[in-house]
Motif scaffolding. Structure first.
Motif, mmCIF file in Angstrom:
data_model
loop_
_atom_site.group_PDB
_atom_site.id
_atom_site.type_symbol
_atom_site.label_atom_id
_atom_site.label_comp_id
_atom_site.label_asym_id
_atom_site.label_seq_id
_atom_site.Cartn_x
_atom_site.Cartn_y
_atom_site.Cartn_z
ATOM 1 N N MET A 1 23.132 -23.503 47.324
ATOM 2 C CA MET A 1 23.258 -22.131 46.857
ATOM 3 C C MET A 1 22.624 -21.175 47.855
ATOM 4 S SD MET A 1 20.207 -21.486 44.080
ATOM 5 C CE MET A 1 20.139 -19.754 44.475
ATOM 6 N N THR A 2 23.076 -19.915 47.826
ATOM 7 C CA THR A 2 22.456 -18.858 48.624
ATOM 8 C C THR A 2 21.728 -17.941 47.651
ATOM 9 O OG1 THR A 2 24.178 -18.941 50.288
ATOM 10 C CG2 THR A 2 22.832 -16.959 50.226
ATOM 11 N N SER A 3 20.444 -17.793 47.823
ATOM 12 C CA SER A 3 19.642 -17.012 46.893
ATOM 13 C C SER A 3 19.581 -15.552 47.308
ATOM 14 C CB SER A 3 18.224 -17.582 46.822
ATOM 15 O OG SER A 3 17.612 -17.524 48.100
ATOM 16 N N ALA A 4 19.369 -14.684 46.317
ATOM 17 C CA ALA A 4 19.177 -13.257 46.606
ATOM 18 C C ALA A 4 17.874 -13.046 47.373
ATOM 19 C CB ALA A 4 19.162 -12.469 45.302
ATOM 20 N N LEU A 5 16.844 -13.818 47.039
ATOM 21 C CA LEU A 5 15.538 -13.666 47.660
ATOM 22 C C LEU A 5 15.584 -13.920 49.157
ATOM 23 C CD1 LEU A 5 12.536 -13.119 46.993
ATOM 24 C CD2 LEU A 5 12.262 -15.590 46.679
ATOM 25 N N PHE A 6 16.454 -14.825 49.577
ATOM 26 C CA PHE A 6 16.520 -15.177 50.991
ATOM 27 C C PHE A 6 17.726 -14.563 51.695
ATOM 28 C CE2 PHE A 6 13.523 -18.229 49.325
ATOM 29 C CZ PHE A 6 12.524 -18.140 50.272
ATOM 30 N N SER A 7 18.274 -13.514 51.102
ATOM 31 C CA SER A 7 19.296 -12.736 51.794
ATOM 32 C C SER A 7 18.608 -11.694 52.669
ATOM 33 C CB SER A 7 20.218 -12.049 50.789
ATOM 34 O OG SER A 7 19.490 -11.121 49.998
ATOM 35 N N PRO A 8 19.222 -11.306 53.781
ATOM 36 C CA PRO A 8 18.591 -10.313 54.659
ATOM 37 C C PRO A 8 18.597 -8.925 54.033
ATOM 38 C CG PRO A 8 20.772 -10.876 55.467
ATOM 39 C CD PRO A 8 20.485 -11.807 54.330
ATOM 40 N N LEU A 9 17.688 -8.086 54.501
ATOM 41 C CA LEU A 9 17.611 -6.700 54.050
ATOM 42 C C LEU A 9 17.423 -5.817 55.272
ATOM 43 C CD1 LEU A 9 17.368 -4.615 51.708
ATOM 44 C CD2 LEU A 9 14.887 -4.973 51.813
ATOM 45 N N THR A 10 18.269 -4.793 55.384
ATOM 46 C CA THR A 10 18.160 -3.853 56.498
ATOM 47 C C THR A 10 17.474 -2.582 56.013
ATOM 48 O OG1 THR A 10 20.111 -4.722 57.633
ATOM 49 C CG2 THR A 10 19.408 -2.499 58.214
ATOM 50 N N VAL A 11 16.401 -2.207 56.682
ATOM 51 C CA VAL A 11 15.654 -0.979 56.399
ATOM 52 C C VAL A 11 15.717 -0.138 57.673
ATOM 53 C CG1 VAL A 11 13.469 0.021 55.682
ATOM 54 C CG2 VAL A 11 14.130 -2.259 54.854
ATOM 55 N N ARG A 12 16.414 0.980 57.579
ATOM 56 C CA ARG A 12 16.693 1.796 58.753
ATOM 57 C C ARG A 12 17.360 0.924 59.812
ATOM 58 N NH1 ARG A 12 15.263 7.224 60.414
ATOM 59 N NH2 ARG A 12 14.412 7.481 58.322
ATOM 60 N N SER A 13 16.749 0.736 60.958
ATOM 61 C CA SER A 13 17.365 -0.049 62.031
ATOM 62 C C SER A 13 16.869 -1.484 62.085
ATOM 63 C CB SER A 13 17.077 0.624 63.380
ATOM 64 O OG SER A 13 15.677 0.751 63.585
ATOM 65 N N LEU A 14 16.014 -1.869 61.151
ATOM 66 C CA LEU A 14 15.387 -3.184 61.171
ATOM 67 C C LEU A 14 16.000 -4.090 60.111
ATOM 68 C CD1 LEU A 14 13.027 -5.042 62.141
ATOM 69 C CD2 LEU A 14 11.640 -4.000 60.323
ATOM 70 N N THR A 15 16.466 -5.259 60.514
ATOM 71 C CA THR A 15 16.974 -6.246 59.563
ATOM 72 C C THR A 15 15.943 -7.353 59.405
ATOM 73 O OG1 THR A 15 19.288 -5.782 60.085
ATOM 74 C CG2 THR A 15 18.803 -7.897 59.041
ATOM 75 N N LEU A 16 15.492 -7.534 58.175
ATOM 76 C CA LEU A 16 14.482 -8.545 57.846
ATOM 77 C C LEU A 16 15.189 -9.788 57.339
ATOM 78 C CD1 LEU A 16 12.800 -5.641 56.217
ATOM 79 C CD2 LEU A 16 11.417 -7.047 57.732
ATOM 80 N N ARG A 17 14.717 -10.947 57.760
ATOM 81 C CA ARG A 17 15.468 -12.181 57.502
ATOM 82 C C ARG A 17 15.486 -12.586 56.033
ATOM 83 N NH1 ARG A 17 11.646 -16.819 60.374
ATOM 84 N NH2 ARG A 17 9.700 -16.373 59.240
ATOM 85 N N ASN A 18 14.529 -12.112 55.263
ATOM 86 C CA ASN A 18 14.544 -12.362 53.821
ATOM 87 C C ASN A 18 13.723 -11.285 53.125
ATOM 88 O OD1 ASN A 18 11.693 -13.290 53.575
ATOM 89 N ND2 ASN A 18 12.410 -15.115 54.690
ATOM 90 N N ARG A 19 13.621 -11.387 51.819
ATOM 91 C CA ARG A 19 12.982 -10.338 51.002
ATOM 92 C C ARG A 19 11.638 -10.784 50.431
ATOM 93 N NH1 ARG A 19 17.665 -6.829 48.862
ATOM 94 N NH2 ARG A 19 19.376 -7.443 50.235
ATOM 95 N N LEU A 20 11.062 -11.819 50.995
ATOM 96 C CA LEU A 20 9.774 -12.332 50.564
ATOM 97 C C LEU A 20 8.746 -11.972 51.631
ATOM 98 C CD1 LEU A 20 8.510 -13.921 48.233
ATOM 99 C CD2 LEU A 20 8.857 -16.005 49.556
ATOM 100 N N TRP A 21 7.908 -10.987 51.318
ATOM 101 C CA TRP A 21 7.040 -10.370 52.317
ATOM 102 C C TRP A 21 5.570 -10.576 51.976
ATOM 103 C CZ3 TRP A 21 9.716 -4.863 52.301
ATOM 104 C CH2 TRP A 21 11.059 -5.014 52.699
ATOM 105 N N VAL A 22 4.735 -10.400 52.997
ATOM 106 C CA VAL A 22 3.284 -10.517 52.838
ATOM 107 C C VAL A 22 2.684 -9.132 52.662
ATOM 108 C CG1 VAL A 22 1.126 -11.311 53.871
ATOM 109 C CG2 VAL A 22 3.261 -12.592 54.268
ATOM 110 N N ALA A 23 2.013 -8.926 51.532
ATOM 111 C CA ALA A 23 1.334 -7.658 51.274
ATOM 112 C C ALA A 23 0.088 -7.545 52.148
ATOM 113 C CB ALA A 23 0.943 -7.569 49.798
ATOM 114 N N PRO A 24 -0.356 -6.324 52.450
ATOM 115 C CA PRO A 24 -1.591 -6.150 53.215
ATOM 116 C C PRO A 24 -2.778 -6.751 52.463
ATOM 117 C CG PRO A 24 -0.352 -4.091 53.085
ATOM 118 C CD PRO A 24 0.284 -5.032 52.114
ATOM 119 N N LEU A 25 -3.607 -7.508 53.203
ATOM 120 C CA LEU A 25 -4.743 -8.206 52.603
ATOM 121 C C LEU A 25 -6.006 -7.879 53.390
ATOM 122 C CD1 LEU A 25 -2.934 -11.635 52.195
ATOM 123 C CD2 LEU A 25 -3.682 -10.171 50.306
#
Length: 364
Positions: free
Chosen positions: A1-25
């Motif tokens: 299966m292809t999950s929504a979480l691991f689909s790419p997301l483009t923000v302005r000119s940047l394409t991120l490989r998935n939607r699971l990100w690290v919050a500032p710590l």
């Protein structure tokens, strides 16, 4: 299966490989007190990139020395700091992740002892660190102290202009260091949030009173950062103070929409931090806030807050409550959270893409 979480997301000119990100710590780990990130930051942040994160956002990084939460915070107000960050960014990129940095000014919550207790210098305490131990005079929109901290000095107009300029300068240095995006920190009771909330902003000039006035510094900062850089600009908001008469999700949605017009691209929706409050913490407890801002503000958002399971994160993306997921403590417990989530979701393609070659024998 292809999950929504691991689909790419483009923000302005940047394409991120998935939607699971690290919050500032926040790590409070700059022992030299010079704001320069260390080997700790390289290994800490690099491990999340190795673990498959789509985006790794570096901790709240001060835009001025006085903007640090503690003397042991990272900074990006000079070129030495930017040069040290470049090494961290290079490693994050080498693992396929995008690198972001959260630009911050702590305002009345600055100049405190590091959360981890005694420092290398032998100082230990709670609350505001006195000048004798390396602390400094804090600033805020109004001379109202955070509970248990020293009273800040109210910023004058020149001081406000200097803060806005410092955010823009820090954004330029961030891009020069290689960061792919910057996040303006307007949450958790720090300076920009202090201007937004009527609980901490009692000014009667152009920076206080109406929502438009209280939001002015945030919008000016977004415009200044946008003019300084071409990369995506995120804004972190606390959607509510969890206190009657304070900042709330409807005001957040309005200011997020104005910020989008001013040049921001996506909004990281957290909550609290301005005053001590009873917060109804539970799994995904801030997701409804993100969904509200997304719907009412008609803006893209990332959700954060006790999102710890793959199915939970997938459902948030699939149902349109948020466009991306930010996790913090979960990543600290499992620096390979993205690999774990891909396996839990049965997303073989994502797992094949994300596992470093050195670790494949552990996964396949």
């Amino acid at each position: 299966m292809t999950s929504a979480l691991f689909s790419p997301l483009t923000v302005r000119s940047l394409t991120l490989r998935n939607r699971l990100w690290v919050a500032p710590l926040c790590e409070y780990s700059v022992v030299e007190r010079d704001g320069v990130p260390t080997d700790w930051h390289l290994v800490h942040l690099g491990s999340f990139a190795r673990g498959g994160a789509g985006l790794v956002i570096a901790e709240a990084t001060a835009v001025t020395p006085e903007g640090r939460i503690s003397p042991h915070d990272t900074g990006i107000w000079n070129d030495d700091q930017a040069d040290a960050w470049a090494r961290v960014v290079d490693f994050i990129h080498s693992q396929g992740s995008a690198a972001g940095i959260q630009l911050a000014h702590a305002g009345r919550k600055a100049s405190i002892y590091p959360e981890w207790g005694e420092t290398r210098e032998g100082f230990s305490g709670r609350g505001t660190m006195p000048a004798s131990e390396g602390g400094w005079q804090t600033v805020a929109p109004s001379a109202i102290a955070f509970d248990g901290y020293d009273t800040p000095a109210a910023l004058d107009e020149q001081g406000i202009a200097d803060v806005v300029a410092a955010f823009a300068d820090a954004a330029r240095r961030s891009v020069a260091a290689g960061f792919d995006l910057v996040e303006v920190h307007a949450a958790h009771g720090y300076l920009l949030h202090q201007f937004l909330s009527p609980l901490s902003n009692t000014r009667d000039d152009a920076w206080g009173g109406s929502l438009e006035n209280r939001a002015r510094i945030v919008l000016d900062t977004v415009r200044a950062v946008r003019a300084a850089v071409d990369v995506p600009v995120l804004v972190r908001f606390s959607a509510t103070d969890w206190t009657e008469g304070g900042w709330d999700e409807q005001q957040t949605a309005l200011v997020a929409a104005w910020s989008l017009e001013a040049g921001a691209d996506l909004f990281d929706i957290s909550s609290g931090g301005l005053v001590r409050a009873k917060i109804p913490v539970g799994p995904g407890y801030q997701v409804p806030l993100a969904a509200h801002v997304r719907s009412e503000g008609d803006v893209p958002v990332a959700a954060v807050g006790l999102i710890t399971e793959a199915a939970q994160a997938e459902q948030i993306i699939e149902t349109g409550q948020a466009d991306a997921i930010l996790m913090g403590r979960k990543w600290m417990r499992d620096p390979h959270a993205a690999l774990s989530f891909a396996r839990d979701l049965g997303d073989e393609a994502a797992l094949q893409e994300l596992v470093p070659p050195q670790y494949r024998r552990a996964f396949f």
